[in-house]
Design an enzyme around this catalytic site. Structure first.
Site, PDB file in Angstrom:
ATOM      1  N   LYS A 107      28.646 -63.246  15.006  1.00  0.00           N
ATOM      2  CA  LYS A 107      28.663 -64.695  15.214  1.00  0.00           C
ATOM      3  C   LYS A 107      29.889 -65.318  14.543  1.00  0.00           C
ATOM      4  O   LYS A 107      30.612 -66.096  15.158  1.00  0.00           O
ATOM      5  CB  LYS A 107      27.379 -65.309  14.660  1.00  0.00           C
ATOM      6  N   ARG A 145      23.351 -69.916   9.022  1.00  0.00           N
ATOM      7  CA  ARG A 145      22.913 -68.969  10.048  1.00  0.00           C
ATOM      8  C   ARG A 145      23.326 -67.554   9.709  1.00  0.00           C
ATOM      9  O   ARG A 145      24.465 -67.319   9.295  1.00  0.00           O
ATOM     10  CB  ARG A 145      23.556 -69.315  11.401  1.00  0.00           C
ATOM     11  N   GLY A 157      16.813 -62.813  16.535  1.00  0.00           N
ATOM     12  CA  GLY A 157      15.572 -63.312  15.928  1.00  0.00           C
ATOM     13  C   GLY A 157      15.092 -62.535  14.715  1.00  0.00           C
ATOM     14  O   GLY A 157      14.025 -62.810  14.179  1.00  0.00           O
ATOM     15  N   MET A 181      16.706 -62.112  11.756  1.00  0.00           N
ATOM     16  CA  MET A 181      17.059 -62.665  10.444  1.00  0.00           C
ATOM     17  C   MET A 181      16.954 -64.197  10.481  1.00  0.00           C
ATOM     18  O   MET A 181      16.522 -64.752  11.467  1.00  0.00           O
ATOM     19  CB  MET A 181      18.431 -62.168  10.036  1.00  0.00           C
ATOM     20  N   ARG A 233      29.348 -64.480  22.569  1.00  0.00           N
ATOM     21  CA  ARG A 233      29.528 -63.047  22.315  1.00  0.00           C
ATOM     22  C   ARG A 233      29.563 -62.339  23.657  1.00  0.00           C
ATOM     23  O   ARG A 233      29.129 -62.902  24.673  1.00  0.00           O
ATOM     24  CB  ARG A 233      28.406 -62.495  21.447  1.00  0.00           C
ATOM     25  N   HIS A 251       5.724 -40.848  17.315  1.00  0.00           N
ATOM     26  CA  HIS A 251       5.342 -39.552  17.882  1.00  0.00           C
ATOM     27  C   HIS A 251       5.325 -39.634  19.410  1.00  0.00           C
ATOM     28  O   HIS A 251       5.910 -38.801  20.107  1.00  0.00           O
ATOM     29  CB  HIS A 251       3.962 -39.160  17.342  1.00  0.00           C
ATOM     30  N   ARG A 286      19.252 -18.683  35.208  1.00  0.00           N
ATOM     31  CA  ARG A 286      18.269 -17.902  34.437  1.00  0.00           C
ATOM     32  C   ARG A 286      17.550 -16.991  35.423  1.00  0.00           C
ATOM     33  O   ARG A 286      16.943 -17.479  36.387  1.00  0.00           O
ATOM     34  CB  ARG A 286      17.262 -18.821  33.751  1.00  0.00           C
ATOM     35  N   SER A 340      29.436 -18.624  26.557  1.00  0.00           N
ATOM     36  CA  SER A 340      28.706 -19.840  26.891  1.00  0.00           C
ATOM     37  C   SER A 340      27.749 -20.124  25.741  1.00  0.00           C
ATOM     38  O   SER A 340      26.934 -19.280  25.377  1.00  0.00           O
ATOM     39  CB  SER A 340      27.939 -19.659  28.198  1.00  0.00           C
ATOM     40  N   THR A 383      23.045 -23.639  23.103  1.00  0.00           N
ATOM     41  CA  THR A 383      22.799 -24.499  21.933  1.00  0.00           C
ATOM     42  C   THR A 383      21.317 -24.733  21.684  1.00  0.00           C
ATOM     43  O   THR A 383      20.947 -25.226  20.620  1.00  0.00           O
ATOM     44  CB  THR A 383      23.543 -25.830  22.087  1.00  0.00           C
ATOM     45  N   ASN A 384      20.455 -24.381  22.649  1.00  0.00           N
ATOM     46  CA  ASN A 384      19.010 -24.485  22.373  1.00  0.00           C
ATOM     47  C   ASN A 384      18.646 -23.467  21.305  1.00  0.00           C
ATOM     48  O   ASN A 384      18.046 -23.798  20.281  1.00  0.00           O
ATOM     49  CB  ASN A 384      18.177 -24.197  23.629  1.00  0.00           C
ATOM     50  N   ASP A 385      19.014 -22.216  21.559  1.00  0.00           N
ATOM     51  CA  ASP A 385      18.693 -21.183  20.576  1.00  0.00           C
ATOM     52  C   ASP A 385      19.550 -21.327  19.318  1.00  0.00           C
ATOM     53  O   ASP A 385      19.093 -21.047  18.213  1.00  0.00           O
ATOM     54  CB  ASP A 385      18.887 -19.788  21.185  1.00  0.00           C
ATOM     55  N   CYS A 394      25.709 -24.168  27.863  1.00  0.00           N
ATOM     56  CA  CYS A 394      24.650 -24.257  28.871  1.00  0.00           C
ATOM     57  C   CYS A 394      23.307 -24.628  28.257  1.00  0.00           C
ATOM     58  O   CYS A 394      22.299 -24.627  28.939  1.00  0.00           O
ATOM     59  CB  CYS A 394      24.550 -22.969  29.670  1.00  0.00           C
ATOM     60  N   TYR A 411      33.994 -26.222  30.007  1.00  0.00           N
ATOM     61  CA  TYR A 411      32.997 -26.869  30.862  1.00  0.00           C
ATOM     62  C   TYR A 411      31.689 -27.077  30.112  1.00  0.00           C
ATOM     63  O   TYR A 411      31.431 -26.431  29.095  1.00  0.00           O
ATOM     64  CB  TYR A 411      32.751 -26.058  32.145  1.00  0.00           C
TER      65      TYR A 411
HETATM   66  C1  PEP Z   1      20.058 -21.729  25.056  1.00  0.00           C
HETATM   67  O1  PEP Z   1      19.485 -21.055  24.204  1.00  0.00           O
HETATM   68  O2  PEP Z   1      20.698 -22.751  24.800  1.00  0.00           O
HETATM   69  C2  PEP Z   1      19.969 -21.355  26.478  1.00  0.00           C
HETATM   70  C3  PEP Z   1      20.648 -22.010  27.385  1.00  0.00           C
HETATM   71  O3  PEP Z   1      19.093 -20.359  26.787  1.00  0.00           O
HETATM   72  P1  PEP Z   1      17.533 -20.604  26.970  1.00  0.00           P
HETATM   73  O4  PEP Z   1      17.283 -22.065  26.921  1.00  0.00           O
HETATM   74  O5  PEP Z   1      17.165 -20.013  28.284  1.00  0.00           O
HETATM   75  O6  PEP Z   1      16.991 -19.848  25.802  1.00  0.00           O
HETATM   76 MG    MG Z   2      18.715 -19.136  24.750  1.00  0.00          MG
END
Ligand code: PEP
Ligand code: MG
Length: 902
Positions: free
Chosen positions: A29, A98, A107, A109, A343, A459, A582, A786, A789-791, A854, A874
Site C-alpha cells: 500500500k 492503515r 482484512g 490486519m 495495486r 490433513h 513403466r 533419468s 526423484t520419487n525414490d 521422470c 528434459y
Molecule cells: C521414481 O522413483 O522417481 C520413479 C520415477 O520410479 P517409480 O515412481 O516407478 O518408483
Molecule cells: Mg523409482
C-alpha cells in the site's frame, strides 16, 4: 532532534520519497501510494512507517530508537502541508492509520480511521464541515468504535449492540436516519463501553491516539488470523507490516461525497471495461461491512460526471503505468476525487491468461513479459472440469479451495459409509469436521472431501492433493454433526444421502448436483478447438503464450506413459518423447498367470517357457508405443517392483488355503503359491528385491524385456516407421550392477538389430542416493541418466512414499518443517543437491551425457525451474501435466524485469 542524526536508521518515508519498487520496505500500500503521489495523482498527503520499524518493534517489544522523533517530524510536515494540526480543537487534522504488508493480506490486519478526534476537536470538525454536527459525531463514534476494538481489544459486539439499541429506539434500521443528537448519545454510550473494558477513559490526547494505533497495527502482524493466512498463502512470517498515516478525506460528508472500489478490467474473466462499486455518502468500511448496497460504478457518471471522467482517466493512466490490471480504492469528498489505494490486482487463472494476451495486443508488454505473468498452477487449474453455474446455483458456504476440481455426490459422514456407498457405484462426498489418518479409506472412495475446519495444509487438504481429489477445507459455516449424520449451513439441514457439489478451486459449496462442463483449455490441447478460429479469448491467449513458451524453453518435455492411448494423448499435449515407460503394468491382467508360472517355475525349462510366452506380448506392447511416438525417443524401464506384488496378498492366500484344506479340497497349487509368497515376503519391499536386483537374480527376465524392445523397434523400422528406444535400468546403486545388465543387453541388441539401422541407448535411473554420489563411475556405463526423484526423495529423507503423506505430513506442514511435501516439489537443499552432484559428476565423466527426470517432480512448476537451472535436458511427467511443464520450462528460460503478480 534524533531524526537529524545522520547515522540513525530511516524508519519513516513521506509519500513523495517512495516508489512502487519499495514494497519490501514500505509494504504494497505504501509503495503504491508513493508511486501515485509521484505520478501527480490526487493522493491525500501522508507518510509510511517502514516494515523495518515493525520488525524491530516485534523483536524487542518496543519502538526502535528514533522512530518517535521521525514520526514527529513527518507529522509536522504533514500538518504544514494540510494547514491544520492533528486534533486542533478549532480546525483539526485527522489521519487514518492503515496496515500494509509487502503481500496483500486482505482484512487480516488493522486500520483505524479519524485519529485526532476528541471531545473538543469534534466541534472543530463540525465547523470545518459547514456546521455538519451529524457528520462530526458520526466520525467520532467511528473512531471510538475502531480504536476500542483494534487498539484495546474491546469486544466489537458491544459497540454493535449499542448502535442497534439506538436504532431500535428510533424505530429505524438505517444508520443514515440517526441525527446528530442520536450520535452524540452514541458517543457517550461508546465511551462508557470503552471505560468499562479498559479501566480508563477514551484517550483525548491526539498524539497518544496515533502512537497507540501505530502500535496496534504492528501487533496485528501477529494476530492469529494473520498468522493463519500467511501460512495458507505461503507468505514468510518475518516480513512485518508497514503503517501508513494518511490525512483523512471523507466520503460521508453528504450526497456529493462517496467511496468506491474499481478494477481496470474484469478480474474474473479479464474482459476490458470498468468494473467497480460505488456508495454515496459513506466511508470505506461501510462498503466492506455491506451495511448498505453499493451501485455499479457506471452510475457515478450520473451522480458526478466530473469525478467519473477523472476517475476513468486515472484508471487508464494507472494501467499504462503499471502495464497490468490495477485495482483501486477512492473517495470523493464534496466533488473532489481522492485515490486511497492501488495495486496490481488479483485475478482468476482465466483472467491472468486473457489479460496477458490483451496487454501484448495493446503493445504494453512483450511476449516474454506475458509468459512471466502467468504460471503453471494457473494453467493446471484451467485444465480441470468446471461447474456450469447459472443463477439457479448459489453457494451455501465458502471454504478454502484445498485441492482443485469439481465434484458432486451423496453426503456421507464416515469413512466406512463412504466405502460402502462407493462400492455400490454411488459418487460420495465425505464430510467431516476435519479428517485424520483413519479416514483414508473413505477419502480414497469419495469423489470429493469437504471439511468445516482446517486450511490448505490440513490433513484433508494434503492427502486430497496427493490423491488428485477435489477438496474444500475449512468451510466454517458448516456445522457438522457426525453422530446425527447431518450438517447444517444457514437455514439448510443436509442429511446423509443428500447431494452436494463442491468446487475445489473456489472453495464453494452448493446444495444439489451442479452440472460439470469440460475445460476448453483441454479441448484446445486435444485439438478440438482451433485457436486461430475461435472467439474464446482464453483459448487464443493460452495458445499464444504456449507457443512462445515452446520457442523460449531449453528443457525438452517428455511424458510418463505406458499405454498407446496415454502416449497418444501426451503427444497431443505436446510431449516430445516418453521419459518413462513403466513396464510393470504389462505383467498384470490376464498375464498374471504367466508371471505366476515364472515365479513358481521349479526349473530352468519352466521359467524359460514362461518368459517365452511373455516375449511376444511385451513386443506387441512396445510396437504400439513406438508407433504412437513415431521416432521420438522412448525410454523403456525394465521391470521395477518386487515380483510378489504380482501375486495375491499373503494373508488372503493363507486364509484361502486353510479354508480349502479344512474342506479337504486339493490345494497343491495354492500351497505352492503360498510357499512362494512366503519365500518372497519382505519386511521392507521398497528396499528389497526390486529393480536391477531382480534382474540380476531371476535369470532371463531382463533379457526377455531387452529382446522384446529390440525386436519391436526392428519391426517398426521394417514397416517403414521410426523407433528410438532407450533402455533404462531401475534402482542402480553401483556401477557393477549396471555393467552386468549392460553386457547382456548389448549382446542381445547386437543379435536382434543386425543391419536394421535401429540404435538402442542404455542408461540408468538415478534414484538411490548411492547412485547420485557415485555418478561419475556410473556414467561410464550409462548413455543417459533419468532422475527418479520419487525414490530419491524416499531414500534421501527416509520417508516411506506410500505412508508418510497421509500419516504425518500435515503436522510437519503445520510446524513449518517444510512448506510443501517434498514428494510434490523437489527439496532443493537435500534431494536437489543429490541431483546436482550427479548431474555435474556424470557429465564430467561422460560429456554429453543425456540427463532427464521422470519422478513426479517433472510436472511440478517450482521443480521444473530447478531442473532447468541444474542443466537437465528434459523433464518427463504424466500426460496431463505436459502443458504445465512446457509453460514452466518456458518461464524458466526467460529473464524479465517485471514483477510477478501474486
Ligand atoms: C521414481 O522413483 O522417481 C520413479 C520415477 O520410479 P517409480 O515412481 O516407478 O518408483
Ligand atoms: Mg523409482
Amino acid at each position: 532532534m534524533a531524526a537529524h542524526d545522520p547515522v540513525e536508521q530511516k524508519y519513516v518515508y513521506d509519500f513523495a520519497e517512495g516508489n512502487k519498487d519499495l514494497k519490501d520496505l514500505l509494504g504494497g500500500k505504501g509503495a503504491n501510494l508513493a508511486e501515485m503521489t509521484n505520478l501527480g495523482l490526487p493522493v491525500p498527503p501522508g507518510f509510511t512507517i517502514t516494515t523495518e520499524a515493525c520488525k524491530a518493534y516485534l523483536t524487542t517489544g518496543r519502538e526502535p530508537d528514533g522512530l518517535a522523533g521521525q514520526i514527529e517530524a513527518h507529522l509536522e510536515s504533514l500538518e504544514r502541508e494540510m494547514g491544520r494540526r492533528l486534533g486542533d480543537p478549532d480546525d483539526p487534522l485527522l489521519v487514518s492509520v492503515r496496515s500494509g504488508a509487502k503481500f496483500s493480506m486482505p482484512g487480516m490486519m488493522e486500520t483505524v480511521l479519524n485519529v485526532g478526534l476528541n471531545d473538543r476537536s469534534v466541534i472543530g470538525l463540525s465547523a470545518q464541515a459547514g456546521q455538519n454536527d451529524r457528520f462530526a459525531w458520526d466520525s467520532y463514534r467511528r473512531l471510538i468504535q475502531m480504536f476500542g476494538k483494534t487498539v484495546c481489544e474491546v469486544p466489537g459486539e458491544e459497540f454493535e449492540h449499542a448502535l442497534d439499541e439506538i436504532k431500535r429506539a428510533k424505530g429505524t434500521h438505517d444508520d443514515l436516519d440517526l441525527d446528530a443528537d442520536d450520535l452524540r448519545g452514541l458517543v457517550d454510550a461508546y465511551k462508557k463501553i470503552f471505560a468499562k473494558h479498559t479501566g480508563r477513559e477514551f484517550p483525548q490526547e491526539p498524539r497518544e491516539q496515533l502512537d497507540l494505533a501505530i502500535r496496534a497495527v504492528f501487533d496485528s502482524w501477529n494476530a492469529e488470523r494473520a498468522i493463519l493466512y500467511r501460512r495458507q498463502e505461503r507468505i514468510p512470517a518475518d516480513l512485518g507490516t508497514a503503517v501508513n498515516v494518511v490525512a483523512m478525506v471523507f466520503g460521508n460528508l453528504g450526497p456529493d461525497s462517496g467511496t468506491g472500489v474499481a478494477f481496470t478490467r474484469d478480474p474474473g474473466s479479464g474482459a476490458q471495461g470498468i468494473y467497480g462499486d460505488y456508495l454515496a455518502n459513506a466511508q470505506g468500511e461501510d462498503v466492506v461491512a455491506g451495511i448498505r448496497n453499493t451501485v455499479p460504478l457506471q452510475e457515478l457518471e450520473q451522480l458526478d460526471k466530473t469525478s467519473y471522467d477523472q476517475l476513468l482517466d486515472i484508471m487508464a493512466r494507472l494501467e499504462e503505468h503499471y502495464k497490468d490490471l490495477c485495482d483501486i480504492e477512492f473517495t470523493i469528498e464534496r466533488g473532489k476525487l481522492w485515490m486511497l489505494q492501488t495495486r496490481v490486482g488479483k485475478r482468476t487463472a482465466a483472467a491472468a491468461f486473457v489479460i496477458a494476451g490483451q496487454l501484448v495486443d495493446e503493445g504494453l508488454i512483450d511476449l516474454d513479459e506475458a509468459l512471466h505473468r502467468v504460471n503453471g498452477a494457473q494453467l493446471a487449474q484451467l485444465m480441470f472440469p468446471r461447474f456450469q453455474l447459472d443463477h439457479e446455483f448459489e453457494a451455501v458456504a465458502k471454504g478454502i479451495g484445498a485441492s482443485p476440481g469439481a465434484a458432486s455426490g451423496k453426503v456421507v459422514f464416515t469413512s466406512a459409509r463412504a466405502v460402502e456407498l462407493a462400492a455400490e457405484g454411488e459418487p460420495v462426498i465425505l464430510v467431516r469436521r476435519e479428517t485424520n489418518p483413519d479416514d483414508l479409506n473413505g477419502m480414497i472412495a469419495a469423489k470429493g472431501i469437504l471439511t468445516s475446519r482446517g486450511g490448505k495444509t490440513s490433513h484433508a487438504a494434503v492427502v486430497a492433493r496427493g490423491m488428485g481429489k477435489t477438496c474444500v477445507s475449512g468451510a466454517d459455516e458448516l456445522d457438522v454433526n457426525v453422530p446425527a449424520k447431518k450438517f447444517t449451513v444457514g437455514d439448510h439441514v443436509v442429511n446423509e444421502g443428500d447431494v452436494v457439489s463442491i468446487d475445489g478451486t473456489t472453495g464453494k459449496v452448493y446444495l444439489g448436483e451442479v452440472p460439470v462442463m469440460p475445460s476448453e483449455v483441454v479441448q484446445y490441447f486435444e485439438g478440438e478447438l482451433d485457436p486461430e478460429n475461435t472467439d474464446d479469448a482464453l483459448v487464443r491467449s493460452v495458445h499464444r503464450i504456449m507457443t512462445h513458451a515452446d520457442a523460449a524453453r531449453r528443457l525438452r518435455v517428455r511424458t510418463n506413459a505406458d499405454t498407446g492411448a496415454d502416449a497418444a494423448r501426451a503427444r497431443r499435449f505436446g510431449a516430445e518423447g516418453i521419459g518413462l515407460c513403466r513396464t510393470e503394468h504389462m505383467f498384470l491382467g490376464d498375464r498374471r498367470e504367466l508371471v505366476e508360472r515364472l515365479i513358481l517355475a521349479s526349473g530352468e525349462r519352466e521359467r524359460e517357457n514362461a518368459l517365452a510366452a511373455l516375449l511376444p506380448l511385451q513386443r506387441a506392447d512396445f510396437i504400439e508405443i513406438f508407433r504412437e511416438m513415431d521416432g521420438l525417443p522412448v525410454t523403456v524401464r525394465l521391470i521395477d517392483p518386487p515380483l510378489h506384488e504380482f501375486l495375491p496378498p499373503l494373508e488372503q492366500l493363507a486364509v484361502n488355503v486353510a479354508v480349502a484344506q479344512e474342506r479337504g479340497e486339493d490345494v497343491a497349487k495354492e500351497e505352492a503359491l503360498l510357499a512362494a509368497v512366503r519365500r518372497m515376503h519382505e519386511e521392507n519391499p521398497m528396499l528389497g528385491l526390486r529393480g536391477v536386483r531382480l534382474g540380476l537374480v531371476i535369470p532371463g527376465l531382463f533379457a526377455m524385456q531387452v529382446r522384446a524392445i529390440a525386436e519391436a523397434a526392428v519391426a517398426v523400422v521394417r514397416d517403414g516407421g521410426k523407433a528410438c528406444p532407450e533402455i533404462m535400468v531401475p534402482l542402480v546403486g553401483a556401477v557393477q550392477e549396471l555393467e552386468t545388465v549392460r553386457a547382456e543387453a548389448e549382446r542381445i541388441i547386437a543379435e536382434v538389430v543386425g543391419d536394421s539401422g535401429v540404435e538402442v541407448l542404455i542408461g540408468t535411473m538415478i534414484e538411490v542416493p548411492r547412485a547420485a554420489l557415485t555418478a561419475g563411475q556410473i556414467a561410464e556405463a550409462a548413455e543417459f541418466f533419468s532422475f527418479g526423484t520419487n525414490d530419491l526423495t524416499q531414500m534421501g529423507w527416509g520417508f516411506s512414499r506410500d505412508d508418510v503423506e497421509g500419516a504425518f505430513f500435515w503436522r510437519y506442514l503445520e510446524l513449518g518443517i517444510f512448506g510443501i511435501s517434498p514428494f510434490e516439489s523437489i527439496d532443493t537443499d537435500g534431494v536437489g543437491r543429490l541431483v546436482r552432484i550427479a548431474a555435474e559428476e556424470g557429465r564430467a565423466a561422460r560429456p554429453g551425457l543425456k540427463l532427464g527426470v521422470c519422478g513426479e517432480h517433472g510436472g511440478d512448476p517450482d521443480s521444473v525451474h530447478f531442473f532447468h537451472e541444474v542443466g537437465l535436458d528434459y523433464v518427463s511427467c504424466s500426460p496431463f501435466r505436459v502443458p504445465v511443464a512446457r509453460l514452466e520450462a518456458g518461464r524458466a528460460s526467460i529473464t524479465t524485469t517485471g514483477s510477478d503478480s501474486r
